[in-house]
Design a protein around this motif. Structure first.
Motif: not given
Length: 299
Positions: A191-196, A221-231
């Motif tokens: 079950v994904l965080p969005c409920g699907h 689906i996951y905490d992407m904060s580290k990826v956003w900082k990289k971007l």
């Protein structure tokens, strides 16, 4: 069986049932040789007569695999209605009889777990089968470990009780990756965080291909904060040509649903509301209709 709060794989529906009718009697030598009976799906001492085509199969999965194969005429393909099974054949004495746990011919226990509703037999008691009246089918994993969500229309791990995102009839659809119907799938489901919902194996396959958003609603689906900082660093180090520096575009954030007008960039567009880069270009601002939310062609 492992469970997580946001990403919670749970045992997929199976076909046993919690029952007080366990075979505690001493088994005969023939019963002890249970490995000689059953199929790749279940260990049992009976076969079933399919009510739909009147043919004999080891179990309903054997029937469905045979009747839905590529060699079968598309017009003749069908699934076996499990609750309509009326006759079973003992694997030891070959006596055909009404559905019941003990053979009327030789007295053998045809399955340590037996469900008279789902017409199911299974010797593997380690699955902790139980019948969910609300689902209308039998599931595995132990009734004490699951609860039925009436809104989602399925059983979830109790670790998710009171905190899971409800999606109406969440599992009454095909897996968005492999297209197998999820509600009665025998595979583990997440079950994904969005409920699907999605098969756990399909989710892992997505990860291998660096796909980290829900294939249904596109939320992360996951905490992407580290990826956003990289971007942030990549965008900052990639200046746009003079012709595009003042170009503005509208974006829709897949994570928070906000619409923003931002500077166009070839790498990615950042949501001003939640700082996510999980966004897509649209053709209009907040007042634009949903039908206009398509990618803009940069001129």
């Amino acid at each position: 069986m492992k469970s997580e709060v946001l990403l919670a794989p749970f045992s997929s529906p199976s076909h046993g049932v919690e029952s007080n009718e366990c075979c505690d009697t001493i088994m005969s030598p023939a019963e002890l040789a249970s490995g000689d009976f059953g199929c790749s799906h279940y260990r049992r001492r009976c076969k079933i007569r399919a009510p739909c085509c009147n043919e004999i199969f080891d179990c309903r999965h054997c029937h469905d695999e045979a009747k839905n194969s590529l060699e079968t005429n598309p017009l003749d393909r069908h699934d076996l209605p499990r609750q309509e099974v009326e006759k079973v054949i003992c694997s030891l004495c070959e006596t055909e009889q009404d559905v019941q746990q003990y053979c009327v011919g030789c007295g053998v226990c045809m399955g340590k777990y037996f469900c008279s509703i789902c017409k199911f037999f299974d010797d593997d008691t380690s699955k902790n089968q139980y019948h969910c009246d609300d689902c209308g089918i039998c599931r595995t994993g132990g009734k004490e470990n699951f609860f039925h969500c009436n809104n989602c229309g399925c059983c979830y791990s109790k670790l998710m009780e009171g905190g899971h995102p409800c999606v109406e009839r969440a599992m009454h659809h095909n897996c968005p990756v492999c297209f197998e119907f999820l509600f009665d799938s025998r595979k583990d489901i997440s079950v994904l965080p969005c409920g699907h919902t999605i098969h756990l194996d399909c989710l892992k396959e997505m990860e291998l291909h660096f796909q980290y958003s829900c294939p249904v609603c596109s939320k992360s689906i996951y905490d992407m904060s580290k990826v956003w900082k990289k971007l942030d660093e990549v965008v900052a180090s990639t200046p746009m040509p003079e012709i595009y520096r003042n170009k503005m575009v509208w974006i829709l954030c897949n994570d928070c649903g906000a619409k923003n007008e931002v500077n166009f960039h070839i790498v990615a567009h950042k949501c001003l509301n939640c700082k996510s880069y999980n966004t897509r270009q649209t053709q209009g601002g907040p007042a634009a209709s949903c039908s206009s939310d398509v990618a803009e062609i940069v001129r």
